[in-house]
Design a protein around this motif. Structure first.
Motif, short mmCIF file in Angstrom:
data_model
loop_
_atom_site.label_atom_id
_atom_site.label_comp_id
_atom_site.label_asym_id
_atom_site.label_seq_id
_atom_site.Cartn_x
_atom_site.Cartn_y
_atom_site.Cartn_z
N PHE A 101 109.49 -29.71 79.07
CA PHE A 101 109.41 -30.59 80.24
C PHE A 101 110.32 -31.80 80.07
O PHE A 101 111.04 -32.19 80.99
N LEU A 102 110.29 -32.41 78.88
CA LEU A 102 111.12 -33.59 78.64
C LEU A 102 112.61 -33.25 78.64
O LEU A 102 113.44 -34.10 78.94
N LEU A 103 112.95 -32.01 78.31
CA LEU A 103 114.33 -31.57 78.35
C LEU A 103 114.75 -31.11 79.74
O LEU A 103 115.87 -30.62 79.92
N ALA A 104 113.85 -31.28 80.73
CA ALA A 104 114.12 -30.88 82.12
C ALA A 104 114.37 -29.38 82.23
O ALA A 104 115.09 -28.92 83.11
N GLU A 105 113.72 -28.61 81.35
CA GLU A 105 113.82 -27.16 81.42
C GLU A 105 112.62 -26.53 82.12
O GLU A 105 112.63 -25.32 82.38
N LEU A 249 116.39 -37.70 68.35
CA LEU A 249 117.42 -37.57 67.32
C LEU A 249 118.46 -36.52 67.71
O LEU A 249 119.65 -36.70 67.46
N TYR A 250 118.00 -35.42 68.31
CA TYR A 250 118.92 -34.32 68.60
C TYR A 250 119.78 -34.61 69.83
O TYR A 250 120.98 -34.35 69.84
N HIS A 251 119.16 -35.17 70.88
CA HIS A 251 119.88 -35.40 72.13
C HIS A 251 120.28 -36.86 72.33
O HIS A 251 121.12 -37.15 73.19
N GLY A 252 119.65 -37.75 71.62
CA GLY A 252 119.93 -39.16 71.82
C GLY A 252 119.24 -39.74 73.04
O GLY A 252 119.39 -40.93 73.31
N LEU A 257 113.65 -38.48 81.42
CA LEU A 257 113.40 -39.89 81.71
C LEU A 257 114.67 -40.74 81.74
O LEU A 257 114.74 -41.70 82.49
N PHE A 258 115.65 -40.41 80.92
CA PHE A 258 116.85 -41.23 80.80
C PHE A 258 118.09 -40.37 80.94
O PHE A 258 118.19 -39.31 80.33
#
Length: 297
Positions: A101-105, A249-252, A257-258
């Motif tokens: 969800f946080l990765l917009a997948e 760490l992986y995506h920054g 959200l950002f």
């Protein structure tokens, strides 16, 4: 070894039944209902049932069955390997669903449906496994059935230490999942199984290394020794924090959200060539850098 043989038959029956349930649901249900609910419920039930039986072998096997730690860790690795190969894309883990969800997948309704399916699958696994223990097919199962109402806590260390262990192991797990994203299952399943087996061997004696909030809630939240709030800190907040740190760490950033990268500066891939200045209308040309300051010879 009779108790181990009975447990092996239980593992095989669990994988076979859950695989049959997946195939039937895939054939009968629409794609969305299967992807977000049926396969998550089947995968979580498979994980929960195997984990409960494996936990019984770990706790009772060394003194009641003579099982060594090498045998138990090998069995853990094999179960995790088969589990990863048969999930059919399901996460069977709330923090993995939240990561998607946080990765917009994944959408919010789909994520909530997955979480509900995971809770339902874990409850079904607990009820059916305890019913199987009540049959008393081996001495180990008779002992487990008698001891289950008075289970001991899986948390055998201080709450901050336990939360740190669960968070650190979850951080490594989610970092590996992000790195292996898009890879073939034949490569991803052994790598994840090996990582989880290493976590079980190191953090297992202290926290059982669940790294899964739904699994921990089903297995140990009802056991005496700690309050529900302490269990939540270790087995829910710990893995969730580890997952968030791995994504950052992986995506920054957290893509849901950002949009701006929070950790790493984004440099342009293309460099503008520094060519010689174009002569003006009067035909004058600026001297090159190498010839500046040189007088006439």
């Amino acid at each position: 070894m009779a108790g181990l043989n009975v447990s092996l038959c239980f593992f095989l029956a669990t994988f076979a039944l859950c695989q049959a349930a997946r195939r039937a649901a895939k054939a009968l249900l629409p794609g969305g209902a299967y992807a977000h609910f049926a396969r998550e419920a089947a995968g979580t039930a498979q994980l929960g049932a195997c984990c409960l039986e494996m936990r019984m072998l770990v706790e009772l096997g060394p003194w009641a069955g003579g099982f060594g730690p090498d045998l138990l860790l090998t069995l853990v690795f094999v179960l995790l390997l088969v589990h990863g190969a048969t999930l059919d894309g399901a996460s069977a883990n709330p923090t993995v669903s939240l990561q998607r969800f946080l990765l917009a997948e994944a959408s919010l309704p789909g994520t909530l449906l997955e979480l509900a399916a995971q809770a339902l699958g874990m409850q079904a696994a607990g009820a059916l496994t305890r019913l199987y223990w009540a049959w008393g097919l081996s001495d180990l199962h008779v002992l487990q059935s008698l001891m289950d109402p008075h289970c001991s806590s899986a948390l055998r260390t201080a709450v901050p230490h336990g939360a740190l262990l669960e968070g650190a192991c979850a951080f490594l797990l989610h970092l590996a999942l992000l790195r292996l994203q898009g890879s073939r299952a034949v490569h991803r399943a052994p790598a994840v199984a090996l990582l989880l087996t290493a976590a079980a061997g190191t953090a297992g004696p202290l926290t059982s290394a669940f790294l899964n909030p739904a699994l921990a809630a089903s297995v140990t939240f009802r056991c005496s020794g700690h309050s529900v709030l302490e269990y939540v800190q270790v087995y829910w907040l710990g893995p969730a924090t580890g997952m968030l740190l791995a994504v950052l760490l992986y995506h920054g950033r957290l893509p849901r959200l950002f949009q701006r990268n929070l950790l790493y500066s984004q440099k342009s891939k293309y460099r503008v060539p520094r060519g010689r200045p174009v002569p003006g209308p009067g035909g004058s040309q600026m001297p090159e850098e190498g010839s500046r300051g040189r007088g006439p010879r």
